[in-house]
Enzyme design. Sequence first.
Site, mmCIF file in Angstrom:
data_model
loop_
_atom_site.group_PDB
_atom_site.id
_atom_site.type_symbol
_atom_site.label_atom_id
_atom_site.label_comp_id
_atom_site.label_asym_id
_atom_site.label_seq_id
_atom_site.Cartn_x
_atom_site.Cartn_y
_atom_site.Cartn_z
ATOM 1 N N GLU A 159 0.798 -1.240 0.000
ATOM 2 C CA GLU A 159 0.000 0.000 0.000
ATOM 3 C C GLU A 159 0.829 1.287 0.000
ATOM 4 O O GLU A 159 0.560 2.217 0.754
ATOM 5 C CB GLU A 159 -0.945 0.001 1.208
ATOM 6 C CG GLU A 159 -1.862 -1.205 1.223
ATOM 7 C CD GLU A 159 -2.763 -1.261 2.446
ATOM 8 O OE1 GLU A 159 -2.677 -0.365 3.308
ATOM 9 O OE2 GLU A 159 -3.545 -2.217 2.544
ATOM 10 N N ASN A 201 2.053 -5.128 -3.204
ATOM 11 C CA ASN A 201 0.641 -5.415 -2.913
ATOM 12 C C ASN A 201 -0.099 -4.114 -2.611
ATOM 13 O O ASN A 201 0.383 -3.290 -1.824
ATOM 14 C CB ASN A 201 0.591 -6.343 -1.679
ATOM 15 C CG ASN A 201 -0.773 -6.932 -1.412
ATOM 16 O OD1 ASN A 201 -1.388 -7.513 -2.306
ATOM 17 N ND2 ASN A 201 -1.249 -6.801 -0.181
ATOM 18 N N HIS A 238 -10.564 -5.521 -2.397
ATOM 19 C CA HIS A 238 -11.622 -5.313 -1.405
ATOM 20 C C HIS A 238 -12.734 -4.507 -2.081
ATOM 21 O O HIS A 238 -12.588 -3.303 -2.300
ATOM 22 C CB HIS A 238 -11.090 -4.540 -0.199
ATOM 23 C CG HIS A 238 -10.032 -5.278 0.569
ATOM 24 N ND1 HIS A 238 -10.293 -6.449 1.239
ATOM 25 C CD2 HIS A 238 -8.720 -5.021 0.764
ATOM 26 C CE1 HIS A 238 -9.190 -6.879 1.828
ATOM 27 N NE2 HIS A 238 -8.216 -6.038 1.553
ATOM 28 N N GLU A 267 -6.401 -10.423 -1.424
ATOM 29 C CA GLU A 267 -7.208 -10.197 -0.209
ATOM 30 C C GLU A 267 -8.676 -10.068 -0.574
ATOM 31 O O GLU A 267 -9.394 -9.218 -0.046
ATOM 32 C CB GLU A 267 -6.730 -8.923 0.515
ATOM 33 C CG GLU A 267 -5.275 -8.949 0.892
ATOM 34 C CD GLU A 267 -4.812 -7.693 1.624
ATOM 35 O OE1 GLU A 267 -5.662 -6.920 2.113
ATOM 36 O OE2 GLU A 267 -3.593 -7.481 1.700
ATOM 37 N N ASP A 269 -12.411 -9.780 -1.005
ATOM 38 C CA ASP A 269 -13.713 -9.837 -0.349
ATOM 39 C C ASP A 269 -14.635 -8.849 -1.043
ATOM 40 O O ASP A 269 -14.186 -7.843 -1.574
ATOM 41 C CB ASP A 269 -13.648 -9.631 1.176
ATOM 42 C CG ASP A 269 -12.940 -8.374 1.616
ATOM 43 O OD1 ASP A 269 -12.744 -7.454 0.787
ATOM 44 O OD2 ASP A 269 -12.577 -8.285 2.802
HETATM 45 O O1 G3I Z 1 -5.632 -8.512 18.825
HETATM 46 C C1 G3I Z 1 -6.038 -7.257 19.343
HETATM 47 C C2 G3I Z 1 -6.848 -7.432 20.586
HETATM 48 O O2 G3I Z 1 -6.063 -8.003 21.582
HETATM 49 C C3 G3I Z 1 -7.382 -6.068 21.017
HETATM 50 O O3 G3I Z 1 -8.231 -6.232 22.099
HETATM 51 C C4 G3I Z 1 -8.145 -5.413 19.898
HETATM 52 C C5 G3I Z 1 -8.644 -4.029 20.260
HETATM 53 O O4 G3I Z 1 -8.459 -3.099 19.244
HETATM 54 O O5 G3I Z 1 -7.301 -5.304 18.754
HETATM 55 C C6 G3I Z 1 -6.847 -6.556 18.285
HETATM 56 O O6 G3I Z 1 -6.029 -6.326 17.152
HETATM 57 C C7 G3I Z 1 -6.697 -5.981 15.961
HETATM 58 C C8 G3I Z 1 -6.276 -6.969 14.884
HETATM 59 O O7 G3I Z 1 -6.833 -6.611 13.669
HETATM 60 C C9 G3I Z 1 -6.711 -8.406 15.210
HETATM 61 O O8 G3I Z 1 -8.102 -8.484 15.232
HETATM 62 C C10 G3I Z 1 -6.278 -4.591 15.566
HETATM 63 O O9 G3I Z 1 -6.785 -3.658 16.489
HETATM 64 C C11 G3I Z 1 -6.808 -4.273 14.211
HETATM 65 O O10 G3I Z 1 -6.255 -3.045 13.765
HETATM 66 C C12 G3I Z 1 -6.409 -5.341 13.227
HETATM 67 O O11 G3I Z 1 -7.005 -5.063 11.986
HETATM 68 C C13 G3I Z 1 -6.402 -5.660 10.872
HETATM 69 C C14 G3I Z 1 -6.049 -4.599 9.858
HETATM 70 O O12 G3I Z 1 -5.501 -5.200 8.710
HETATM 71 C C15 G3I Z 1 -5.035 -3.609 10.410
HETATM 72 O O13 G3I Z 1 -4.702 -2.696 9.451
HETATM 73 C C16 G3I Z 1 -7.359 -6.658 10.271
HETATM 74 O O14 G3I Z 1 -7.545 -7.763 11.160
HETATM 75 C C17 G3I Z 1 -6.811 -7.191 8.949
HETATM 76 O O15 G3I Z 1 -7.787 -7.947 8.299
HETATM 77 C C18 G3I Z 1 -6.431 -6.029 8.059
HETATM 78 O O16 G3I Z 1 -5.862 -6.543 6.886
HETATM 79 C C19 G3I Z 1 -5.504 -5.565 5.918
HETATM 80 C C20 G3I Z 1 -4.272 -6.079 5.187
HETATM 81 O O17 G3I Z 1 -3.250 -6.359 6.098
HETATM 82 C C21 G3I Z 1 -3.799 -5.070 4.151
HETATM 83 N N1 G3I Z 1 -4.874 -4.722 3.237
HETATM 84 C C22 G3I Z 1 -6.109 -4.285 3.870
HETATM 85 C C23 G3I Z 1 -6.595 -5.318 4.876
HETATM 86 C C24 G3I Z 1 -7.936 -4.924 5.452
HETATM 87 O O18 G3I Z 1 -7.849 -3.749 6.198
#
Ligand code: G3I
Length: 457
Positions: A159, A201, A238, A267, A269
């Site tokens: 990105e 990516n 996405h 990715e 969806d």
């Molecule tokens: O694991 C912690 C948890 O302990 C805590 O209580 C909670 C509270 O905020 O956060 C949890 O972590 C989160 C993590 O996902 C696991 O669920 C993070 O806050 C959250 O920011 C994170 O989001 C991820 C996101 O990337 C971050 O940018 C998404 O799961 C993930 O699907 C998403 O994936 C991205 C790709 O890497 C890049 N392209 C876009 C895609 C979708 O946004």
Amino acid sequence: MKRTTKRWRASVGAAVAGIGILAATALSAQAAGSTLHAAASDQGRYFGTAIAAGKLGDSQYTTIADREFGMITAENEMKMDATEPQQGQFNFSSGDRILDWATSHGKRVRGHALAWHSQQPGWMQNMSGSQLRQAMLNHVTQVATHYKGKVYAWDVVNEAYADGSSGARRDSNLQRTGNDWIEAAFRAARAADPNAKLCYNDYNTDNWSHAKTQGVYTMVKDFKARGVPIDCVGFQAHFNSGNPVPNNYHETLQHFADLGVDVQITELDIEGSGSSQAEQYQGVTQACLAVSRCTGITVWGVRDSDSWRASGTPLLFDGNGQKKAAYTSVLNVLNSGEGVPGGGDPDPGETTPPPTGGSGCTATYSEGQKWGDRFNGTVTVTANGNISSWTSTVTVSSSQRISATWNGTPTWDSSGKVMTMRPAGNGTLAAGQSTSFGFTVMHGGDWTWPKVTCSAS
Ligand code: G3I
């Protein structure tokens, strides 16, 4: 592992209403691939999913993941904040859990992501200049070395381009270390793991006419010209109603592939439900199959409830682990082997007959690519005044049949020769605005253009 046995393919009988790939409806009496990865393997592709380490104890989740997918991406566990929470102190425990699960179940792994402006550990976020550059390169080197020989590909840089009309790099602390930060990251990754495919990516790079797509394309072209080690480009994909699957998607993939890189949908969806969602999944799958260097598709999660945007129900399994219509459409396209044919020519000779239409909208047919047995056509629907929706009919001759459609919701009359196309999503058009849908006609020796009409409400 790629299976070499080609499965028997049925020819298509009468057209039926519903999802646009008609060939896919005639597969009943054959041993088609019964899972996404088996069917994709028959086409020389992989089909993967993102996995979260915290869900590996959920047996419904792992059962589906094991059964359906052959390529695994760690959704968060191999990112910078997860793997280097303190500078110089690496933590691979969660990433390794995913790698171990994948390899012990016979699956390959896409590494995600070595360098990114987002999800940086706190210590990195306020760094700048040569200190940051060095820290980033060390991170790339250490993580790629840890997983050396164990991952199929890395998203080396994620990105890095800006949204909007600039086509320029995104401003970030990494970008401010100098424009060459991306190639420096790729060189470091290559040095650490010479056998992993190295990918750039990004998201919103699906539409060939968008500035961001062009910006990334220009960078990849430059990298290939100068020998910067890049092997592949990942298209996150996405999609939702505000960012639908573009009808030139296969052209985008083909343009990049023509630079000498693999392309992968990394990715995927698509928010929505039912036949509309299924049709868009179908279009993406077709676009990949149409491009020989599109080596695989990864969806960003297993069940809707596992998605980073669960409320949009964007995945192939519902929250109860049941297969959705979108699943069936993807599986059918993979088994039919029918891509949007020949994405190789981005600029087919087009000729436009006089438009036809009622007072509310105008439908214009334009000719697309031609092959020995088929041709593509596009219908552009233009609103004469403000309209809330539209319906367009496409009538083919008795020896012709429509074998695939994209960017619309089709139904057919009982003869199978009159297709009625409705918008895939919201059909609202302001006066003068246009939208288009496309289709492939198996011509049976008759090259006559289909007749098209339009009516608006
Ligand atoms: O694991 C912690 C948890 O302990 C805590 O209580 C909670 C509270 O905020 O956060 C949890 O972590 C989160 C993590 O996902 C696991 O669920 C993070 O806050 C959250 O920011 C994170 O989001 C991820 C996101 O990337 C971050 O940018 C998404 O799961 C993930 O699907 C998403 O994936 C991205 C790709 O890497 C890049 N392209 C876009 C895609 C979708 O946004």
